[in-house]
Design a protein around this motif. Structure first.
Motif, mmCIF file in Angstrom:
data_model
loop_
_atom_site.group_PDB
_atom_site.id
_atom_site.type_symbol
_atom_site.label_atom_id
_atom_site.label_comp_id
_atom_site.label_asym_id
_atom_site.label_seq_id
_atom_site.Cartn_x
_atom_site.Cartn_y
_atom_site.Cartn_z
ATOM 1 N N ALA A 71 0.806 -1.235 0.000
ATOM 2 C CA ALA A 71 0.000 0.000 0.000
ATOM 3 C C ALA A 71 0.838 1.283 0.000
ATOM 4 C CB ALA A 71 -0.997 -0.006 1.149
ATOM 5 N N PRO A 72 1.877 1.401 0.826
ATOM 6 C CA PRO A 72 2.664 2.651 0.765
ATOM 7 C C PRO A 72 3.296 2.886 -0.620
ATOM 8 C CG PRO A 72 3.093 1.497 2.817
ATOM 9 C CD PRO A 72 2.306 0.554 1.947
ATOM 10 N N TYR A 73 3.730 1.811 -1.262
ATOM 11 C CA TYR A 73 4.296 1.938 -2.607
ATOM 12 C C TYR A 73 3.222 2.407 -3.594
ATOM 13 C CZ TYR A 73 5.823 0.591 -7.242
ATOM 14 O OH TYR A 73 6.123 0.612 -8.571
ATOM 15 N N TYR A 74 2.052 1.759 -3.544
ATOM 16 C CA TYR A 74 0.986 2.136 -4.476
ATOM 17 C C TYR A 74 0.523 3.569 -4.235
ATOM 18 C CZ TYR A 74 0.974 -2.768 -5.732
ATOM 19 O OH TYR A 74 1.353 -4.014 -6.160
ATOM 20 N N ALA A 75 0.539 4.018 -2.997
ATOM 21 C CA ALA A 75 0.188 5.413 -2.706
ATOM 22 C C ALA A 75 1.178 6.353 -3.401
ATOM 23 C CB ALA A 75 0.162 5.660 -1.198
ATOM 24 N N ARG A 76 2.451 5.994 -3.404
ATOM 25 C CA ARG A 76 3.451 6.812 -4.108
ATOM 26 C C ARG A 76 3.205 6.816 -5.613
ATOM 27 N NH1 ARG A 76 6.634 4.134 -0.408
ATOM 28 N NH2 ARG A 76 7.625 2.801 -1.986
ATOM 29 N N CYS A 77 2.542 5.772 -6.104
ATOM 30 C CA CYS A 77 2.198 5.696 -7.534
ATOM 31 C C CYS A 77 0.900 6.436 -7.851
ATOM 32 C CB CYS A 77 2.068 4.237 -7.963
ATOM 33 S SG CYS A 77 3.618 3.314 -7.962
ATOM 34 N N GLY A 78 0.256 6.998 -6.837
ATOM 35 C CA GLY A 78 -0.960 7.775 -7.057
ATOM 36 C C GLY A 78 -2.260 7.101 -6.658
ATOM 37 N N PHE A 79 -2.205 5.870 -6.205
ATOM 38 C CA PHE A 79 -3.414 5.167 -5.763
ATOM 39 C C PHE A 79 -3.867 5.740 -4.425
ATOM 40 C CE2 PHE A 79 -1.691 2.190 -8.760
ATOM 41 C CZ PHE A 79 -2.757 1.423 -9.216
ATOM 42 N N VAL A 80 -5.171 5.715 -4.181
ATOM 43 C CA VAL A 80 -5.726 6.131 -2.900
ATOM 44 C C VAL A 80 -6.513 4.970 -2.301
ATOM 45 C CG1 VAL A 80 -5.816 8.581 -3.496
ATOM 46 C CG2 VAL A 80 -7.793 7.135 -3.932
ATOM 47 N N VAL A 81 -6.488 4.895 -0.979
ATOM 48 C CA VAL A 81 -7.234 3.866 -0.260
ATOM 49 C C VAL A 81 -8.722 4.194 -0.344
ATOM 50 C CG1 VAL A 81 -7.654 2.826 2.006
ATOM 51 C CG2 VAL A 81 -5.315 3.361 1.280
ATOM 52 N N LEU A 82 -9.527 3.174 -0.610
ATOM 53 C CA LEU A 82 -10.973 3.337 -0.679
ATOM 54 C C LEU A 82 -11.608 2.990 0.663
ATOM 55 C CD1 LEU A 82 -11.654 1.612 -4.122
ATOM 56 C CD2 LEU A 82 -11.522 4.055 -3.642
ATOM 57 N N ALA A 83 -12.551 3.804 1.073
ATOM 58 C CA ALA A 83 -13.360 3.472 2.245
ATOM 59 C C ALA A 83 -14.307 2.339 1.866
ATOM 60 C CB ALA A 83 -14.158 4.699 2.682
ATOM 61 N N ASP A 84 -14.774 1.599 2.848
ATOM 62 C CA ASP A 84 -15.690 0.485 2.566
ATOM 63 C C ASP A 84 -16.885 0.928 1.734
ATOM 64 O OD1 ASP A 84 -14.073 -1.371 3.811
ATOM 65 O OD2 ASP A 84 -15.205 -1.364 5.692
ATOM 66 N N ALA A 85 -17.413 2.111 2.004
ATOM 67 C CA ALA A 85 -18.579 2.609 1.278
ATOM 68 C C ALA A 85 -18.273 2.884 -0.202
ATOM 69 C CB ALA A 85 -19.108 3.880 1.943
ATOM 70 N N GLU A 86 -17.002 3.001 -0.547
ATOM 71 C CA GLU A 86 -16.605 3.280 -1.932
ATOM 72 C C GLU A 86 -16.362 2.014 -2.748
ATOM 73 O OE1 GLU A 86 -13.972 7.162 -2.089
ATOM 74 O OE2 GLU A 86 -13.283 5.832 -0.468
ATOM 75 N N LEU A 87 -16.374 0.855 -2.107
ATOM 76 C CA LEU A 87 -16.090 -0.383 -2.823
ATOM 77 C C LEU A 87 -17.241 -0.749 -3.737
ATOM 78 C CD1 LEU A 87 -14.468 -2.640 -0.079
ATOM 79 C CD2 LEU A 87 -13.403 -0.946 -1.572
ATOM 80 N N THR A 88 -16.892 -1.151 -4.948
ATOM 81 C CA THR A 88 -17.892 -1.644 -5.889
ATOM 82 C C THR A 88 -18.271 -3.065 -5.489
ATOM 83 O OG1 THR A 88 -16.226 -2.584 -7.365
ATOM 84 C CG2 THR A 88 -16.835 -0.253 -7.739
#
Length: 169
Positions: A122-139
């Motif tokens: 996760a810290p690596y992907y955040a550096r790549c521009g990804f953001v963590v989704l809240a449970d309510a945002e999950l498809t």
């Protein structure tokens, strides 16, 4: 590093990459992840035939990315880099390739699930521009993936879903 479609004759090499890439998990107290079996030849074959398996190639494949389609987004199922080739931007190149593929097919985002506290997750992907989704945002599809991961016991360690919106890039 050249990125191209994976070939069926390279599937054993992809499994070798996965085994090698798993080894560092042992050093951080996650031996179950280190010992986890790589994707089967059948699973890898399905990704290759669907056109959603890419490799980074030096003289031979040194990293790979598998993707699926989940609720209209390109979902990164797996990114693995041989540790002998780590820290050279190869994973990021593969992610950028997957993003280009997503744009080509009109997908608005890349998604993935990963370990929240593993530095190269996760810290690596955040550096790549990804953001963590809240449970309510999950498809619905991401909920299904998370339920499957929980059934496999992966929730023993904190996990998150992440998204990279491609319109922002």
């Amino acid at each position: 590093m050249r990125i191209r479609d994976a070939r069926l004759d390279e599937l054993s090499r992809l499994r070798e990459i996965e085994r090698a890439a798993g080894a560092p998990f042992r050093e951080i107290g996650m031996p179950e992840i280190a010992d986890d079996e790589p994707p089967s030849i059948e699973v890898l074959t399905g990704h290759v035939r669907a056109g959603r398996a890419w490799v980074a190639v030096a003289a031979f494949p040194v990293a790979y990315l598998l993707a699926d389609l989940v609720d209209g987004d390109v979902h990164i199922e797996q990114v693995s880099v041989d540790p002998a080739f780590a820290r050279r931007g190869i994973g990021r190149q593969l992610i950028e390739h997957a993003a280009a593929h997503a744009r080509d097919i009109g997908a608005p985002a890349l998604t993935l699930t990963t370990f929240a506290e593993v530095p190269w997750n996760a810290p690596y992907y955040a550096r790549c521009g990804f953001v963590v989704l809240a449970d309510a945002e999950l498809t619905p599809g991401l909920h299904e993936i998370r339920e499957h991961e929980a059934a496999l016991g992966l929730d023993r360690w904190p996990r998150v879903c992440m998204r990279l919106l491609l319109a922002d890039r």
